[in-house]
Design a protein around this motif. Structure first.
Motif, short mmCIF file in Angstrom:
data_model
loop_
_atom_site.label_atom_id
_atom_site.label_comp_id
_atom_site.label_asym_id
_atom_site.label_seq_id
_atom_site.Cartn_x
_atom_site.Cartn_y
_atom_site.Cartn_z
N ASP A 32 -29.53 28.68 9.36
CA ASP A 32 -28.17 29.12 9.31
C ASP A 32 -27.50 28.95 7.90
N VAL A 33 -28.05 27.82 7.30
CA VAL A 33 -27.68 27.62 5.73
C VAL A 33 -28.09 28.58 4.79
N PHE A 34 -29.22 29.05 4.99
CA PHE A 34 -29.76 30.13 4.46
C PHE A 34 -29.16 31.43 4.40
N GLU A 35 -28.69 31.91 5.81
CA GLU A 35 -27.93 32.87 6.19
C GLU A 35 -26.31 32.92 5.43
N GLN A 36 -25.83 31.83 5.48
CA GLN A 36 -24.52 31.37 5.17
C GLN A 36 -24.69 31.88 3.33
N THR A 37 -25.66 31.12 2.98
CA THR A 37 -25.67 31.35 1.48
C THR A 37 -25.88 32.69 0.84
N LEU A 38 -26.94 33.43 1.62
CA LEU A 38 -27.05 35.00 1.32
C LEU A 38 -25.77 35.58 1.52
N ALA A 91 -28.29 36.48 -12.21
CA ALA A 91 -27.35 37.25 -11.87
C ALA A 91 -26.24 36.63 -10.74
N VAL A 92 -26.56 35.88 -9.78
CA VAL A 92 -25.66 35.46 -9.06
C VAL A 92 -24.65 34.47 -9.50
N GLY A 100 -24.44 29.55 -7.17
CA GLY A 100 -25.54 28.66 -6.28
C GLY A 100 -26.73 29.55 -5.83
N CYS A 101 -27.60 29.14 -5.09
CA CYS A 101 -28.90 29.87 -4.73
C CYS A 101 -28.99 29.69 -3.42
N SER A 102 -30.00 30.26 -2.81
CA SER A 102 -30.37 30.24 -1.31
C SER A 102 -31.80 29.86 -1.14
N CYS A 103 -32.34 28.86 -2.15
CA CYS A 103 -33.79 28.62 -2.43
C CYS A 103 -33.97 27.36 -1.10
N GLY A 104 -32.97 26.57 -0.66
CA GLY A 104 -33.29 25.67 0.34
C GLY A 104 -33.59 24.32 -0.25
N GLY A 105 -33.56 23.25 0.46
CA GLY A 105 -33.65 22.05 0.21
C GLY A 105 -32.99 21.26 -1.22
N ASN A 108 -30.70 23.90 -3.30
CA ASN A 108 -29.46 24.16 -3.30
C ASN A 108 -28.26 23.38 -4.03
N SER A 109 -28.76 22.04 -4.19
CA SER A 109 -28.06 21.19 -4.83
C SER A 109 -27.85 20.79 -6.18
N MET A 110 -28.80 21.60 -6.71
CA MET A 110 -29.10 21.38 -8.50
C MET A 110 -28.26 22.10 -9.15
#
Length: 136
Positions: A32-38, A91-92, A100-105, A108-110
């Motif tokens: 869900d977090v991955f999808e929201q980020t995308l 680019a983003v 931000g990014c959608s890398c996970g873990g 995402n907060s780096m």
């Protein structure tokens, strides 16, 4: 007599596997977090349904290619992924309204500069491993 030392190329291979296992795990578990980020990225919004499956699948393919003894294809595929992910990240963060990014873990907060630096590190060690593998 065989040495018990692990060659730098093996360490790099294990680091790359660990990176992809970590990020893929978070994309699957926190779907869900991955999808929201995308969804936040205007650059890829129209492709998010495909990318939701394609990105974790590509990381699983990278892991599978890096596991066997002859893992040069995995190194090249990993390099392609890391360069692609880094271009997307730049680019983003520079051409989109969303940072931000959608890398996970923890990725995402780096902070942006640190994430690009980590990606650059993995790109450089990946290139080093390819060169060393080809020299064998």
């Amino acid at each position: 007599m065989r040495s018990n030392k692990i060659a730098p190329i093996e360490i790099i291979r294990y680091l790359l596997i660990l990176l992809y296992v970590y990020t893929c795990y978070h994309k699957i578990v926190d779907r869900d977090v991955f999808e929201q980020t995308l969804s936040k990225s205007k650059l890829i919004y129209n492709y998010k349904e495909i990318l939701l499956y394609l990105i974790p699948l590509s990381e699983i393919i990278a892991i599978a290619l890096l596991i066997p003894n002859k893992f040069i294809k995995g190194l090249y595929f990993s390099l392609f992924l890391m360069i692609s992910f880094t271009i997307y990240l730049i680019a983003v963060n520079n051409f989109s309204l969303y940072d931000g990014c959608s890398c996970g873990g923890i990725f995402n907060s780096m902070p942006y500069w640190l994430h690009v630096s980590v990606n650059a590190f993995f790109i450089l060690i990946n290139i080093y491993a390819i060169i060393k593998y080809e020299d064998k």
